[in-house]
Design a protein around this motif. Sequence first.
Motif, PDB file in Angstrom:
ATOM      1  N   CYS A 184       0.665  -0.991  -0.076  1.00 34.51           N
ATOM      2  CA  CYS A 184       0.289  -0.201   0.036  1.00 34.51           C
ATOM      3  C   CYS A 184       1.170   1.308   0.073  1.00 34.51           C
TER       4      CYS A 184
ATOM      5  N   CYS B 161      -1.069   3.374  -1.976  1.00 31.13           N
ATOM      6  CA  CYS B 161      -2.246   4.156  -1.967  1.00 31.13           C
ATOM      7  C   CYS B 161      -2.401   5.476  -1.414  1.00 31.13           C
TER       8      CYS B 161
ATOM      9  N   ARG C  18     -12.710   0.938  -9.347  1.00 25.18           N
ATOM     10  CA  ARG C  18     -12.186   2.185  -8.921  1.00 25.18           C
ATOM     11  C   ARG C  18     -10.428   2.338  -8.941  1.00 25.18           C
ATOM     12  N   VAL C  19     -10.808   0.894  -8.234  1.00 28.47           N
ATOM     13  CA  VAL C  19      -9.481   0.577  -7.068  1.00 28.47           C
ATOM     14  C   VAL C  19      -8.545  -0.443  -8.182  1.00 28.47           C
ATOM     15  N   ASN C  20      -9.554  -1.435  -8.699  1.00 26.86           N
ATOM     16  CA  ASN C  20      -8.559  -1.515  -9.470  1.00 26.86           C
ATOM     17  C   ASN C  20      -8.207  -1.503 -11.058  1.00 26.86           C
TER      18      ASN C  20
ATOM     19  N   GLU D  79      -9.983   7.410  -3.350  1.00 23.76           N
ATOM     20  CA  GLU D  79     -11.317   6.457  -2.470  1.00 23.76           C
ATOM     21  C   GLU D  79     -11.073   6.569  -1.599  1.00 23.76           C
ATOM     22  N   LEU D  80      -9.824   5.098  -1.796  1.00 26.28           N
ATOM     23  CA  LEU D  80      -9.535   3.680  -1.156  1.00 26.28           C
ATOM     24  C   LEU D  80      -9.279   4.731   0.657  1.00 26.28           C
ATOM     25  N   THR D  81      -8.676   5.593   0.081  1.00 26.68           N
ATOM     26  CA  THR D  81      -8.370   6.052   1.801  1.00 26.68           C
ATOM     27  C   THR D  81      -8.599   7.107   2.472  1.00 26.68           C
TER      28      THR D  81
ATOM     29  N   HIS E 286      -4.941   6.096  -5.119  1.00 24.87           N
ATOM     30  CA  HIS E 286      -6.275   5.536  -4.355  1.00 24.87           C
ATOM     31  C   HIS E 286      -7.225   6.468  -3.701  1.00 24.87           C
TER      32      HIS E 286
ATOM     33  N   PHE F  37     -13.796  -0.280  -5.600  1.00 22.14           N
ATOM     34  CA  PHE F  37     -12.908  -1.122  -6.026  1.00 22.14           C
ATOM     35  C   PHE F  37     -12.876  -1.445  -7.352  1.00 22.14           C
TER      36      PHE F  37
ATOM     37  N   GLN G 156      -7.472   1.545 -10.919  1.00 15.73           N
ATOM     38  CA  GLN G 156      -6.196   2.694 -10.415  1.00 15.73           C
ATOM     39  C   GLN G 156      -5.079   1.759 -10.359  1.00 15.73           C
ATOM     40  N   ASP G 157      -4.723   0.373  -9.796  1.00 16.80           N
ATOM     41  CA  ASP G 157      -3.938  -0.213 -10.146  1.00 16.80           C
ATOM     42  C   ASP G 157      -3.338  -0.563 -11.330  1.00 16.80           C
TER      43      ASP G 157
END
Length: 387
Positions: free
Chosen positions: A216, A219, A337-339, A225-227, A223, A335, A341-342
Amino acid sequence: MTTSPAETRPTPAPTPAAPSLIATLPGRAYTDPDHFRREQELIFERLWFCAVRGADLARPGAFRTVQVGRESVLVTRNRAGALRAFLNICRHRGARLCTEESGQVRRNLQCPYHAWTYDLDGRLVAAPNLQKMPDLDRTERGLVSVPVREWLGYAWVCLADEPPSFEDTVIGAAVERLGEIAALDRYRTESLALGRRISYDVRANWKLIVENFMECYHCATIHPELTEVLPEFADGLAAQYYVGHGAEFAEEARGFTVDGSAGFGRLPGIDDSQDRRYYAVTVRPQVFLNLVPDHVILHRMFPLAADRTLVECDWLYLPEVVESGADTAKSVELFHRVNTQDFDACERTQPAMDSRAYRDGGVLVPSEHHIGAFHAWVTAQLAGVSV
């Protein structure tokens, strides 16, 4: 035995003193077709591989084909409803038996080349002029069977002549991460229903995707949104660094959604120590589990080339949530968006693996040192060493 809510960050087991920066794999490990072929043979064709969601094969005769290493594998249900798996190759002249990714047959599987026909247990049952070949052993000339296990609601297959222990290598990965298998069992993943599936065609090596999922350090950068939902991730500490640790939701977050709004009621088996927490589990070589109180997200990777990986991501909810038509968009969107972005980051990294600047590899900072264990595992597998 469960983790107390107060024990937010268990201390990792002591490790030998190490420099602050340790080396990664060399660049060619991510680009060399010969290296990738060895990984296909010695990793994906020897270990348990999560192939198909069982509910996708709802009736006898339903089938799906998946790429496992260099082999096409056919997974289906026989007349009794049991999962069966075979190499997707006709035993006559080697034609691909099922050419579609998925489908439904009534009773048998028939080769489109010379019409050799097999029942759903793989036995040869018909062929043109078969009566003129009385010495043909229909079982021996049947499809090549592949061991299959069902766990978490998915069919796992293994192409090895002698498969490794499923309990040690697959279930053991969850125990190693969560501290006990009961922590995963409480999510009752096998009883959940598919709410959404998104496939991503990622132009990057599979190991880059695994490494990205495990850490992370990135992150806070990519990320946002995730954080917002998991603020400790902004500090660069991956949940997987700690045995039994789940990242705690932000105080203002009501659910694991793109805007922190409420999701759905927590899964019935979840206890208080797991509520409002996110757990990530890597099951080598190609599964990621993401556990939150009201749903489970499961990624399956299908490495297709040294620089290309298909990732299939399932969002799983209680059946009544899916059947009611509830709007899952905000939980899926987080997730997704996480995908995105990753995978964008992995695709930006892939071209550099061929650079002279990365000939000897890069480095891992202290919060990424656990990725070194993944690199050691890959190296050991390619050397034929069990770890």
